[in-house]
Design a protein around this motif. Sequence first.
Motif, PDB file in Angstrom:
ATOM      1  N   LYS A  49     -26.868  78.320  57.101  1.00  0.00           N
ATOM      2  CA  LYS A  49     -27.826  77.276  57.468  1.00  0.00           C
ATOM      3  C   LYS A  49     -29.006  77.947  58.150  1.00  0.00           C
ATOM      4  O   LYS A  49     -28.844  78.687  59.121  1.00  0.00           O
ATOM      5  CB  LYS A  49     -27.184  76.259  58.406  1.00  0.00           C
ATOM      6  N   VAL A  97     -31.601  73.910  56.696  1.00  0.00           N
ATOM      7  CA  VAL A  97     -31.350  73.844  55.258  1.00  0.00           C
ATOM      8  C   VAL A  97     -30.177  74.748  54.927  1.00  0.00           C
ATOM      9  O   VAL A  97     -30.159  75.915  55.308  1.00  0.00           O
ATOM     10  CB  VAL A  97     -32.595  74.289  54.451  1.00  0.00           C
ATOM     11  N   TRP A  98     -29.204  74.215  54.197  1.00  0.00           N
ATOM     12  CA  TRP A  98     -28.054  75.002  53.769  1.00  0.00           C
ATOM     13  C   TRP A  98     -28.389  75.742  52.492  1.00  0.00           C
ATOM     14  O   TRP A  98     -28.831  75.160  51.512  1.00  0.00           O
ATOM     15  CB  TRP A  98     -26.840  74.104  53.538  1.00  0.00           C
ATOM     16  N   ILE A  99     -28.148  77.065  52.519  1.00  0.00           N
ATOM     17  CA  ILE A  99     -28.384  77.908  51.349  1.00  0.00           C
ATOM     18  C   ILE A  99     -27.049  78.534  50.981  1.00  0.00           C
ATOM     19  O   ILE A  99     -26.399  79.156  51.821  1.00  0.00           O
ATOM     20  CB  ILE A  99     -29.427  79.000  51.647  1.00  0.00           C
ATOM     21  N   SER A 100     -26.645  78.380  49.726  1.00  0.00           N
ATOM     22  CA  SER A 100     -25.379  78.957  49.281  1.00  0.00           C
ATOM     23  C   SER A 100     -25.647  80.221  48.482  1.00  0.00           C
ATOM     24  O   SER A 100     -26.765  80.455  48.011  1.00  0.00           O
ATOM     25  CB  SER A 100     -24.596  77.949  48.444  1.00  0.00           C
ATOM     26  N   PRO A 141     -28.562  73.778  44.926  1.00  0.00           N
ATOM     27  CA  PRO A 141     -28.857  72.840  46.018  1.00  0.00           C
ATOM     28  C   PRO A 141     -27.712  71.902  46.369  1.00  0.00           C
ATOM     29  O   PRO A 141     -27.837  71.103  47.270  1.00  0.00           O
ATOM     30  CB  PRO A 141     -30.046  72.050  45.465  1.00  0.00           C
ATOM     31  N   GLN A 167     -26.586  71.621  50.205  1.00  0.00           N
ATOM     32  CA  GLN A 167     -27.554  70.909  51.044  1.00  0.00           C
ATOM     33  C   GLN A 167     -27.468  69.409  50.778  1.00  0.00           C
ATOM     34  O   GLN A 167     -27.481  68.602  51.693  1.00  0.00           O
ATOM     35  CB  GLN A 167     -28.974  71.423  50.780  1.00  0.00           C
ATOM     36  N   CYS A 168     -27.356  69.062  49.527  1.00  0.00           N
ATOM     37  CA  CYS A 168     -27.268  67.662  49.136  1.00  0.00           C
ATOM     38  C   CYS A 168     -25.999  67.016  49.695  1.00  0.00           C
ATOM     39  O   CYS A 168     -26.043  65.903  50.231  1.00  0.00           O
ATOM     40  CB  CYS A 168     -27.291  67.575  47.610  1.00  0.00           C
ATOM     41  N   LYS A 203     -24.267  67.949  52.301  1.00  0.00           N
ATOM     42  CA  LYS A 203     -24.368  67.857  53.759  1.00  0.00           C
ATOM     43  C   LYS A 203     -25.271  66.691  54.178  1.00  0.00           C
ATOM     44  O   LYS A 203     -24.953  65.959  55.116  1.00  0.00           O
ATOM     45  CB  LYS A 203     -24.906  69.168  54.353  1.00  0.00           C
ATOM     46  N   ALA A 204     -26.392  66.536  53.486  1.00  0.00           N
ATOM     47  CA  ALA A 204     -27.318  65.440  53.805  1.00  0.00           C
ATOM     48  C   ALA A 204     -26.661  64.096  53.539  1.00  0.00           C
ATOM     49  O   ALA A 204     -26.749  63.170  54.359  1.00  0.00           O
ATOM     50  CB  ALA A 204     -28.603  65.581  52.987  1.00  0.00           C
ATOM     51  N   CYS A 237     -35.673  68.016  53.401  1.00  0.00           N
ATOM     52  CA  CYS A 237     -35.427  69.170  52.524  1.00  0.00           C
ATOM     53  C   CYS A 237     -34.575  68.841  51.310  1.00  0.00           C
ATOM     54  O   CYS A 237     -33.705  69.618  50.925  1.00  0.00           O
ATOM     55  CB  CYS A 237     -34.788  70.311  53.303  1.00  0.00           C
ATOM     56  N   VAL A 238     -34.816  67.704  50.710  1.00  0.00           N
ATOM     57  CA  VAL A 238     -34.037  67.319  49.528  1.00  0.00           C
ATOM     58  C   VAL A 238     -34.959  66.836  48.410  1.00  0.00           C
ATOM     59  O   VAL A 238     -34.712  65.834  47.776  1.00  0.00           O
ATOM     60  CB  VAL A 238     -32.992  66.241  49.868  1.00  0.00           C
TER      61      VAL A 238
END
Length: 164
Positions: A30, A34-37, A42, A45-46, A48-49, A87-88
Amino acid sequence: MHLGYNNLHHKYNMTSDGKNVPLEEVQAEKDLGVWISANMKPSLQCQKAASKAKSVLGIIKRSFQNLDKKSFLLLYKIYVRPHLEFCVQTWSPYLERVQRRATKMVQVLRNRSYDDRLKILNLNTLEQRRLHGDMIETYKLITEILILSSSLRRLLTIALEVIL
């Protein structure tokens, strides 16, 4: 985190008090909210949101038995929608389901279609809101309201010449 398909997955160390300590490998990180894998998709991130927005919806649902239109709009716009919009920009279809579920919380609108609920609540789909924001940013760029560095301005000018 190792990015890319051709990454050799080297082991990295950090020296602490004269000792080499290996850095832990992670699959997701994170940064700035923003979560980056590691696969750069994406979906994390999606998820988590959506999860955060659903948990806030649950709190609202448990706290308020019958929501009228005005109360729902106030709670939704303040506590839920920011999680769906941060951020989505490209993941709207997945998050749209959360908004669809949220609009059913207004008792008198529960049996209406999603489009009808949005019209009555005077809300737009998340995609429409994103497109509206994109149009505003495009207008700012074109009219040079947004201050750009000279190199970025040259790059944008070249790109526009190629497109036009």
